[in-house]
Design a protein around this motif. Structure first.
Motif, PDB file in Angstrom:
ATOM      1  N   SER A 219       0.831  -1.213   0.000  1.00 60.35           N
ATOM      2  CA  SER A 219       0.000   0.000   0.000  1.00 60.35           C
ATOM      3  C   SER A 219       0.860   1.255   0.000  1.00 60.35           C
ATOM      4  O   SER A 219       0.560   2.239  -0.703  1.00 60.35           O
TER       5      SER A 219
ATOM      6  N   PHE B 106      -9.266   1.925  -1.504  1.00 63.73           N
ATOM      7  CA  PHE B 106      -8.917   0.774  -2.330  1.00 63.73           C
ATOM      8  C   PHE B 106      -7.446   0.394  -2.199  1.00 63.73           C
ATOM      9  O   PHE B 106      -7.107  -0.794  -2.154  1.00 63.73           O
TER      10      PHE B 106
ATOM     11  N   LEU C 135      -6.603  -7.776   1.195  1.00 64.30           N
ATOM     12  CA  LEU C 135      -7.558  -8.740   0.683  1.00 64.30           C
ATOM     13  C   LEU C 135      -6.871  -9.806  -0.164  1.00 64.30           C
ATOM     14  O   LEU C 135      -7.148 -11.007  -0.039  1.00 64.30           O
ATOM     15  N   ILE C 136      -5.956  -9.385  -1.019  1.00 64.48           N
ATOM     16  CA  ILE C 136      -5.253 -10.316  -1.909  1.00 64.48           C
ATOM     17  C   ILE C 136      -4.330 -11.233  -1.102  1.00 64.48           C
ATOM     18  O   ILE C 136      -4.234 -12.440  -1.362  1.00 64.48           O
TER      19      ILE C 136
ATOM     20  N   LEU D 208      -7.175  -1.394   1.184  1.00 66.00           N
ATOM     21  CA  LEU D 208      -7.952  -2.612   1.350  1.00 66.00           C
ATOM     22  C   LEU D 208      -7.472  -3.759   0.458  1.00 66.00           C
ATOM     23  O   LEU D 208      -7.328  -4.896   0.928  1.00 66.00           O
ATOM     24  N   PHE D 209      -7.215  -3.493  -0.813  1.00 64.32           N
ATOM     25  CA  PHE D 209      -6.946  -4.571  -1.757  1.00 64.32           C
ATOM     26  C   PHE D 209      -5.683  -5.380  -1.477  1.00 64.32           C
ATOM     27  O   PHE D 209      -5.716  -6.617  -1.602  1.00 64.32           O
TER      28      PHE D 209
END
Length: 202
Positions: free
Chosen positions: A115, A188, A195-196, A191-192
Motif C-alpha cells: 500500500s 482501495f 484482501l489479496i 484494502l486490496f
C-alpha cells in the motif's frame, strides 16, 4: 467545536498508529500461546520503529525544508517520507515480524508495504491518495480476515471500525485535506493488498 472534534479524529487515528493497533489486536485475539515476553518485545520494537522513528524523521525533514507540515499536503512532499516509510516497513519484515514466527502479521505488514509503495507510485505521478484511508481500510480488512481465520466473533469491533472509517473520511473532507476521489482511492489502496494477501495465510 466540530472543527476541533474532526481534527482530533485525524490525529487520534493517524496512519502511524494503525500498524501497532493491528499487532496489538492480533495478540489480544490470537488463540495461540505466545509468551508475554515476546509480545512485549515485539510491541516495544514496533513502537520505536513505526512511531518514534518516523516522528524523528519528520522533524529532520522539516528542518531540512523537505516537508511543510505533518499532513504532507502536496504530492511532492510525500515522496521522501513514503520512501523512508517503505524502508522502515522493510526493516520490520526483516527483523521483527518474520514469516516463521507470526505468519498473519508478516503478511499484514507485507500488505502495508505494498500500500505504501502504491501511494508512493501515485505521488510520483502527482496523484494523491488519502493515507488516513489507506491505513484505516487496511486495518479494517485485516480485522475481517482475522475473524474468519480464528473463527471468532468480533462484530462489535468491526462495527466500530466502520464508524471510525466513516469518521476519518468525514474528518479529512471537512478539513479540506482530500477530495472524495482521493478518499476512495485511499480506501482501495489500503484494502486490496490485505484482501489479496489473505490467500497466503487464511
Amino acid at each position: 467545536m466540530i472543527d476541533r472534534i474532526l481534527k482530533s479524529i485525524s490525529l487520534i487515528f493517524h496512519p502511524l498508529l494503525m500498524p501497532i493497533l493491528g499487532v496489538s489486536f492480533y495478540f489480544a485475539k490470537s488463540p495461540r500461546f505466545i509468551p508475554n515476553e515476546i509480545i512485549s518485545a515485539k510491541l516495544i520494537s514496533l513502537f520505536i520503529l513505526t512511531i518514534v522513528l518516523p516522528i524523528l524523521l519528520y522533524f529532520l525533514l522539516k528542518t531540512l525544508g523537505k516537508v511543510k507540515s505533518i499532513y504532507l499536503e502536496s504530492t511532492k512532499e510525500r515522496i521522501v517520507p513514503l520512501i523512508l516509510n517503505c524502508i522502515v516497513i522493510f526493516l520490520v519484515l526483516q527483523r521483527i515480524i518474520t514469516p516463521s514466527q507470526v505468519i498473519e502479521l508478516y503478511f499484514f505488514f507485507v500488505g502495508i508495504l505494498i500500500s505504501t509503495l502504491a501511494c508512493l507510485f501515485l505521488a510520483i505521478f502527482k496523484l494523491k491518495a488519502s493515507i488516513h484511508m489507506i491505513a484505516v481500510s487496511g486495518l479494517f480488512m485485516f480485522f475481517i480476515a482475522l475473524s474468519i481465520h480464528f473463527n471468532i466473533n468480533i462484530n462489535g469491533t468491526l462495527a466500530l471500525m466502520s464508524i471510525i472509517s466513516g469518521a476519518v473520511a468525514t474528518s479529512r473532507l471537512h478539513l479540506n485535506a482530500h477530495t472524495y476521489k482521493e478518499l476512495i482511492i485511499g480506501c482501495f489502496v489500503g484494502l486490496f493488498p490485505q484482501l489479496i494477501l489473505v490467500n497466503y495465510w487464511l
